[in-house]
Design a protein around this motif. Structure first.
Motif, PDB file in Angstrom:
ATOM      1  N   GLU A  70       0.811  -1.211   0.000  1.00  0.00           N
ATOM      2  CA  GLU A  70       0.000   0.000   0.000  1.00  0.00           C
ATOM      3  C   GLU A  70       0.850   1.269   0.000  1.00  0.00           C
ATOM      4  O   GLU A  70       0.589   2.214  -0.730  1.00  0.00           O
ATOM      5  N   ASN A  71       1.893   1.268   0.848  1.00  0.00           N
ATOM      6  CA  ASN A  71       2.752   2.447   0.916  1.00  0.00           C
ATOM      7  C   ASN A  71       3.414   2.725  -0.424  1.00  0.00           C
ATOM      8  O   ASN A  71       3.577   3.880  -0.822  1.00  0.00           O
ATOM      9  N   TRP A  76       3.762   5.639  -5.712  1.00  0.00           N
ATOM     10  CA  TRP A  76       3.700   5.671  -7.171  1.00  0.00           C
ATOM     11  C   TRP A  76       2.861   6.843  -7.666  1.00  0.00           C
ATOM     12  O   TRP A  76       3.185   7.461  -8.677  1.00  0.00           O
ATOM     13  N   SER A  77       1.793   7.160  -6.924  1.00  0.00           N
ATOM     14  CA  SER A  77       0.927   8.257  -7.370  1.00  0.00           C
ATOM     15  C   SER A  77       1.196   9.551  -6.608  1.00  0.00           C
ATOM     16  O   SER A  77       0.422  10.495  -6.689  1.00  0.00           O
ATOM     17  N   ASP A  78       2.321   9.589  -5.889  1.00  0.00           N
ATOM     18  CA  ASP A  78       2.647  10.776  -5.110  1.00  0.00           C
ATOM     19  C   ASP A  78       3.494  11.724  -5.962  1.00  0.00           C
ATOM     20  O   ASP A  78       4.666  11.468  -6.230  1.00  0.00           O
ATOM     21  N   TRP A  82       7.944  11.990  -6.986  1.00  0.00           N
ATOM     22  CA  TRP A  82       8.623  12.058  -8.296  1.00  0.00           C
ATOM     23  C   TRP A  82       9.413  13.341  -8.443  1.00  0.00           C
ATOM     24  O   TRP A  82      10.509  13.354  -9.000  1.00  0.00           O
ATOM     25  N   LEU A  83       8.832  14.410  -7.903  1.00  0.00           N
ATOM     26  CA  LEU A  83       9.546  15.686  -7.919  1.00  0.00           C
ATOM     27  C   LEU A  83      10.839  15.563  -7.108  1.00  0.00           C
ATOM     28  O   LEU A  83      11.922  15.956  -7.558  1.00  0.00           O
ATOM     29  N   ALA A  84      10.719  14.963  -5.903  1.00  0.00           N
ATOM     30  CA  ALA A  84      11.890  14.799  -5.033  1.00  0.00           C
ATOM     31  C   ALA A  84      12.927  13.909  -5.708  1.00  0.00           C
ATOM     32  O   ALA A  84      14.136  14.125  -5.578  1.00  0.00           O
ATOM     33  N   TYR A 280       5.327   5.348   5.712  1.00  0.00           N
ATOM     34  CA  TYR A 280       5.507   5.955   4.403  1.00  0.00           C
ATOM     35  C   TYR A 280       6.955   6.403   4.208  1.00  0.00           C
ATOM     36  O   TYR A 280       7.532   6.220   3.135  1.00  0.00           O
ATOM     37  N   ALA A 281       7.542   6.964   5.283  1.00  0.00           N
ATOM     38  CA  ALA A 281       8.942   7.392   5.203  1.00  0.00           C
ATOM     39  C   ALA A 281       9.834   6.213   4.843  1.00  0.00           C
ATOM     40  O   ALA A 281      10.753   6.331   4.020  1.00  0.00           O
TER      41      ALA A 281
END
Lengths: 309, 280
Positions: A70-71, A76-78, A82-84, A280-281
């Protein structure tokens, strides 16, 4: 080893000492290091990886448990992830490029004779000794448009149209931490490459000179090949280290403006300690670990290929 | 060493110009730090871009030393850094010696293990370490910082010590052992004195690393009594509404120990790495 019954009388006495010397004694010396590393790094590493597959959020203490991927799906959709990731790429490439070439230049200079060498060497290595948080604060100051000199000087040189805040401009902000990182990191490359340079036998250069080689030929045919192994290992270690290095960005920009300097390491830190979402981290960290491992493997394979030729 | 080639005046000038560039680049931010620290508060904003302050004051230093907790932060950092440096150097010297002198079962595995610790993101283990330290009740303690820093510095310090040991001929201790010393006695009486520069370099390297560590200190410490210098300096930003002069004065004070250490060790660092490189 096999013919046990044919062992000479003296040998059975020697065997425990052989065993001691190869199996026990070295480990007596290494044990403290191994125990520390295992307890402080490897155990947390395993726990950290397991967090990535769990819900571990201190703000929601009752919603815990295994959540599978799940995380990672969230990752994947965060958009921020992707920016980071792309910021991490530019931060790392920019820093390592300038650190390496300026460090190599410095090492080559320090490997020659000149007046005041000892003093110069101590001075140019100094940035490495400056605590990171302090260099971050100092560089943040230098980039500050109201009280710092850099924007004014850059404007006077015509590089900036006016002395504005580079750290506040999403398109330019990354240059701030990169500059600080280059300043801080040149000595590392200079020290290690200088050490490698000093181990090159002097006769090679004498022979090259007798043969009438140009300076450029000497550099590419003798110096570079000798430096190559050291370059490979230091560039690899430093790339990984810089990709993980959050302090400078954390202090100078805090990831802003508008996440333009948010790299994966700062994202991990803020997710864990601002949002208290350890699960999540950890997922972000596992993703970063995977990418770095991939990079290391590619580099090692490349190196093996190149060395063969 | 390799300067056999006749140098033209142009090349020599170029070389000194390049050296001047490096020295200038290295010292410029440090100069600016010191400049702000000795500029009177009123002039910091008006003379922001001036190379020299028109007036000089040491008020910022006295304020920092007397009116703030920085002496306490300084002491905490000193305890943590000296403790870390001492323990790490002992542990790494032992391990480095084993790597240098023994051929043993599992050696490659142990070395690989130590290399791997340099590769994974340390931020990855930050959350578990926080939870473990909290669980055993060591949050806000200098002990926890010393343990964590020691573990983090041991791998590199071990490789460093190994390269120093590699530079010392094996015959020396073998001769000692033939003369009746045990290996440990040979190590203590013959090898240790020879590797003092190596021990010093490792000590200094680890000290500066521990002295400047921020994220773990930020995470594991939040009580004022056990705050280390970096964390203290960061809280300065909010607590005292960014008093730049005082902050930079504190910064100059933070620089003193690590720079002293570093100037002392940098020669040995190059030396130690060279002996390792010779070995290949």
């Amino acid at each position: 080893m096999t013919a046990i019954d044919s062992v000479a009388p003296g040998k059975s006495r020697a065997r425990p000492s052989f065993y001691f010397r190869y199996m026990v004694e070295p480990y007596l010396y290494i044990a403290p290091a191994l125990i520390l590393i295992a307890l402080v790094m490897l155990v947390p590493l395993v726990i950290g990886i397991s967090y990535a597959f769990q819900a571990v959020n201190l703000l929601r203490p009752f919603q815990t448990g295994w959540v599978g991927f799940e995380n990672f799906q969230a990752l994947w959709s965060d958009r921020k992830f992707w920016l980071a990731l792309s910021n991490t790429f530019w931060w790392t490439i920019g820093s390592i490029f300038f650190q390496f070439f300026l460090g190599l230049g410095l090492a080559l200079l320090l490997n020659t004779q000149f007046y005041g060498k000892r003093l110069v060497q101590a001075l140019v290595f100094l940035p490495w000794a400056v605590p990171t948080f302090l260099s971050a604060l100092t560089w943040a100051w230098l980039f500050n448009p109201t009280i710092g000199p850099l924007p004014h000087w850059l404007a006077a040189l015509g590089i900036l149209s006016e002395p504005f805040n580079i750290l506040g401009d999403p398109n330019l902000a990354m240059w701030g931490p990169v500059t600080a990182n280059v300043w801080f990191g040149i000595p590392f490359f200079a020290i290690t490459l200088l050490a490698a340079l000093q181990s090159i036998p002097g006769e090679l250069y004498e022979a090259a000179e007798i043969d009438g080689a140009t300076a450029w030929q000497t550099f590419t045919k003798i110096t570079l090949p000798f430096l190559a192994p050291m370059i490979a290992i230091t560039v690899m270690l430093r790339t990984i280290w810089i990709a993980n290095f959050a302090d400078l960005i954390f202090v100078m920009t805090g990831g802003g403006p508008a996440n333009s300097t948010q790299i994966l390491s700062t994202y991990i830190f803020t997710t864990a300690f601002r949002k208290l979402d350890f699960g999540y981290a950890s997922a972000i960290a596992v993703a970063l670990l995977g990418l770095l491992l991939l990079y290391a493997v590619i580099l090692l394979v490349l190196r093996r290929k190149l060395v063969k030729i | 060493m390799s300067a056999l080639r006749r140098s033209t005046p142009l090349a020599v000038t170029g070389k000194y110009l390049a050296l001047a560039f490096y020295v200038g680049f290295a010292l410029f931010p440090l100069y600016w730090l010191a400049k702000i620290a000795i500029t009177p508060d009123k002039l910091i904003y008006t003379e922001g871009t001036a190379l020299f302050p028109s007036r000089v004051t040491f008020e910022n230093f006295s304020t920092v030393l007397v009116a703030t907790d920085f002496l306490a932060y300084f002491r905490n950092s000193l305890i943590v850094s000296l403790g870390t440096a001492a323990i790490t150097t002992c542990v790494a010297a032992a391990a480095g010696y084993a790597f240098s002198r023994f051929d043993f079962r599992g050696k490659r595995l142990v070395i690989a293990l130590m290399l791997i610790t340099q590769m994974f993101p340390l931020l990855m283990i930050i959350a578990p370490i926080y939870k473990i330290v909290a669980a055993i009740g060591l949050l806000n303690s200098l002990t926890s910082l010393i343990i964590v820093y020691t573990a983090f510095n041991v791998p590199f310090a071990t490789f460093l010590m190994q390269s120093f040991f590699d530079g010392i001929p094996k015959d020396l201790e073998e001769a000692g052992m033939i003369d009746g010393c045990t290996r440990f006695e040979a190590l203590r009486k013959i090898i240790m004195p020879l590797t003092l520069p190596g021990l010093g370099a490792t000590l200094g390297f680890v000290f500066t690393a521990a002295w400047s560590e921020l994220l773990f200190a930020l995470m594991l410490i939040n009580s004022n009594d056990t705050m280390t210098f970096p964390v203290g300096l960061l809280t300065f930003v909010s607590k005292f509404s960014v008093d730049w002069g005082q902050m930079m004065a504190a910064g100059v004070l933070a620089l003193v120990p690590s720079c002293l250490f570093f100037i002392f060790i940098q020669r040995y660092l190059v030396q130690g790495l060279t002996s390792g490189a010779v070995k290949g």
